[in-house]
Design a protein around this motif. Sequence first.
Motif, PDB file in Angstrom:
ATOM      1  N   GLN A 247     -32.061  38.057  -9.502  1.00 53.78           N
ATOM      2  CA  GLN A 247     -33.071  38.166 -10.549  1.00 53.78           C
ATOM      3  C   GLN A 247     -32.475  38.699 -11.842  1.00 53.78           C
TER       4      GLN A 247
ATOM      5  N   GLU B 266     -30.210  33.191  -2.959  1.00 54.39           N
ATOM      6  CA  GLU B 266     -29.890  32.150  -3.930  1.00 54.39           C
ATOM      7  C   GLU B 266     -30.173  32.639  -5.351  1.00 54.39           C
ATOM      8  N   ILE B 267     -29.589  31.911  -6.301  1.00 57.06           N
ATOM      9  CA  ILE B 267     -29.874  32.105  -7.721  1.00 57.06           C
ATOM     10  C   ILE B 267     -30.409  30.774  -8.243  1.00 57.06           C
ATOM     11  N   ARG B 268     -31.616  30.754  -8.758  1.00 60.02           N
ATOM     12  CA  ARG B 268     -32.216  29.530  -9.273  1.00 60.02           C
ATOM     13  C   ARG B 268     -32.187  29.540 -10.799  1.00 60.02           C
ATOM     14  N   LEU B 269     -31.476  28.560 -11.350  1.00 68.18           N
ATOM     15  CA  LEU B 269     -31.373  28.427 -12.800  1.00 68.18           C
ATOM     16  C   LEU B 269     -31.731  26.997 -13.192  1.00 68.18           C
ATOM     17  N   ASP B 270     -32.760  26.455 -12.573  1.00 65.39           N
ATOM     18  CA  ASP B 270     -33.154  25.065 -12.787  1.00 65.39           C
ATOM     19  C   ASP B 270     -33.912  24.892 -14.095  1.00 65.39           C
TER      20      ASP B 270
ATOM     21  N   ARG C 292     -30.715  35.829 -13.447  1.00 64.55           N
ATOM     22  CA  ARG C 292     -31.686  34.903 -14.025  1.00 64.55           C
ATOM     23  C   ARG C 292     -32.331  35.489 -15.275  1.00 64.55           C
TER      24      ARG C 292
ATOM     25  N   SER D 143     -30.525  21.441 -15.840  1.00 64.84           N
ATOM     26  CA  SER D 143     -30.338  22.432 -16.901  1.00 64.84           C
ATOM     27  C   SER D 143     -29.318  21.933 -17.917  1.00 64.84           C
TER      28      SER D 143
ATOM     29  N   VAL E 103     -26.317  28.653  -5.596  1.00 56.40           N
ATOM     30  CA  VAL E 103     -26.720  28.608  -6.996  1.00 56.40           C
ATOM     31  C   VAL E 103     -27.228  27.204  -7.304  1.00 56.40           C
ATOM     32  N   THR E 104     -28.394  27.098  -7.933  1.00 49.24           N
ATOM     33  CA  THR E 104     -28.925  25.796  -8.352  1.00 49.24           C
ATOM     34  C   THR E 104     -29.103  25.785  -9.857  1.00 49.24           C
ATOM     35  N   MET E 105     -28.678  24.689 -10.472  1.00 49.09           N
ATOM     36  CA  MET E 105     -28.809  24.507 -11.922  1.00 49.09           C
ATOM     37  C   MET E 105     -29.363  23.113 -12.215  1.00 49.09           C
TER      38      MET E 105
ATOM     39  N   TYR F 171     -25.384  23.715  -6.595  1.00 50.94           N
ATOM     40  CA  TYR F 171     -26.102  22.471  -6.841  1.00 50.94           C
ATOM     41  C   TYR F 171     -26.412  22.384  -8.333  1.00 50.94           C
TER      42      TYR F 171
END
Length: 624
Positions: free
Chosen positions: A131, A163-167, A134, A189, A184-186, A206
């Motif tokens: 968090q 996880e880290i979500r940066l979508d 993010r 972005s 990690v998801t991007m 991802y």
Amino acid sequence: MATARRRLGVLLALAILLAPSLGTCATASPDYDKVCAEHEAYWTAREVSLWNEICSGKSADFYDPASSALSRLPLPFRRPPLLDAWSSQAQANAKSEKTRSYPYLSALPFLPVAPDYSSYSLRRLVSVSPQFIRDILASPRYKNAIPNHKLEVDSVDVASYSEIRLDRLSLPGLSFKDVTLPMVTMADSVINGSLELDNVRVKSLYMEGLTVDNVRIVLTMFTGAGRMMPVYNGVLDATGSKINGNLHVFGVVACKVSLQDARVAGSAYVDGLSAYLLDFRNGQFSSAVTLTGSHLGVQGKASCDDTEVTDALKLANVNFEGAHFASTLKLINDEFSDADSARRHDLGGYVGLGSALIGGSLEITGSTFYSVLDLGGSEIANQLILAREGTKGRSGAAVRWGPDATLFLDNAKIGTFYGPRVKALWPKQIEIRNLSFKAFVSKEGALWSDPGESLPGELPPVEWYPYWLSLAPARPFSPQPYEAVRAYLTASGELDAATAVGIKEKDQLRNQQCANHKVVDCVLLWMSWATIGYGYRLWLSVGWTIFFVIAGAMVFRKTEAAYQNSMPYGLAYSFETFIPFIKLRERHSKIEASGKARYYFYIHKLAGWIIGLFLVAAVSGLTK
């Protein structure tokens, strides 16, 4: 006085106009400092301190120097700089006694000279929450306060979280060094700068649909569930991404690396990759693409984070199908095999380039293929390079094939095959239906391998091309490759080699017709081969003619008809009865042999008709 009043009025007007701007300048710095001092209520003290480091323009290098015990050290950790060149000696050093204390190092099959860690302090990474990451990347007030619009994070541990979500965000440039990360998801972005991962341990990354300037991933492990090699199952997924500059991947360990449908405007350089799956399907690459020093393949059954591999024989472990390479694609010094053992060549190692468009050349020198290299339907504008000749400062390099390797060239369009005419440069089986090409090019006397390794001598064209075509499956028979090679050889002036290829083609056709029990076709092809060499050896008909004329004369001279007609030799009679439509003397047609000689001359005349018909067919081009 009036002039002074006018001047005072102008100054007051200017002051009123400039007041908002002066106020903004005066308050900009306090606002900026205020943002650097702000933080979310749920941030930990270490995260607040880390944000202060970032906002002040420093690299976010925050770690606990109190502990240096190896047992408390999360991997990865700082290592000395790597050498630029990797070598076979370096691989041996990587497995030396000094590195056995660090088992994950053996996961990098091409690690350079074993590093000496005695002079490097072991660091304990500081944990932060996803968090927090993010917040500073997604919240405009934090993100806009990052100097130079680039976040640099050093020696931080986020891996203990899920996880880290940066979508679907607009992100600054990102640089992670000596960091452990969760998934990690991007997705979708935009990174306004470059993405850099240096000595990072991450579960999976991802970034489907990501837009970024440059991507540089060095000495990074995608661990997935976090188990040690050879069962790492992490994924680097850049499906549909758009990289406006260069892609550089160096010393990466993963289960799957995907650039499916990706667009790379600059060069793509992949060095020292160890992975189960490499997927470049339908990608577009505007500059050179190089895959070098890598080990790719599947060990029986593997499970990536998002892919279950149950049948290695049906899976493209290295897949470039439908990709478009505007420049050159190089597969150099790579090994495409079972990840467990090169000897288990029945598993994995599939390299797919089906329907790929390569605007330059495809170079596979120095690589070893243990299963399948699929170029079916691909188009290579320039050269398919199988070997590089050595120069004064560089050794030669040639492709190598496993015992069960296969090369698919069905429906492929190749500009030029480049390499020596040596059997070792080709697998034991090739598929070449509907193959089209422009030339085979070789350099006589060139050194095509390392000085300590010598390739067999080149075969002459008259031997090489029939051998090369014989590598294709005999059934079902396809005449097209033979016709293409024969046309090329004829145009190149290699008439003897063209003849050899034509004969090989008819031999293959005859064998198939006989195997399919097509009796008439089988017999006709056997007779064509025996009498005129399928039209390529017309001198055979001359030989048969001489044989039958002499044999007929020897039979005729012993008959009573020869004695009665004063013909002690009978050569003219034998010749006239053998060659249809030829009459040397009228009385020859009235002579009839008696006894057993009569039955011989039935065969004699029939043989003459058969050879004559095949000769006419050959001259008219019907037999080729």
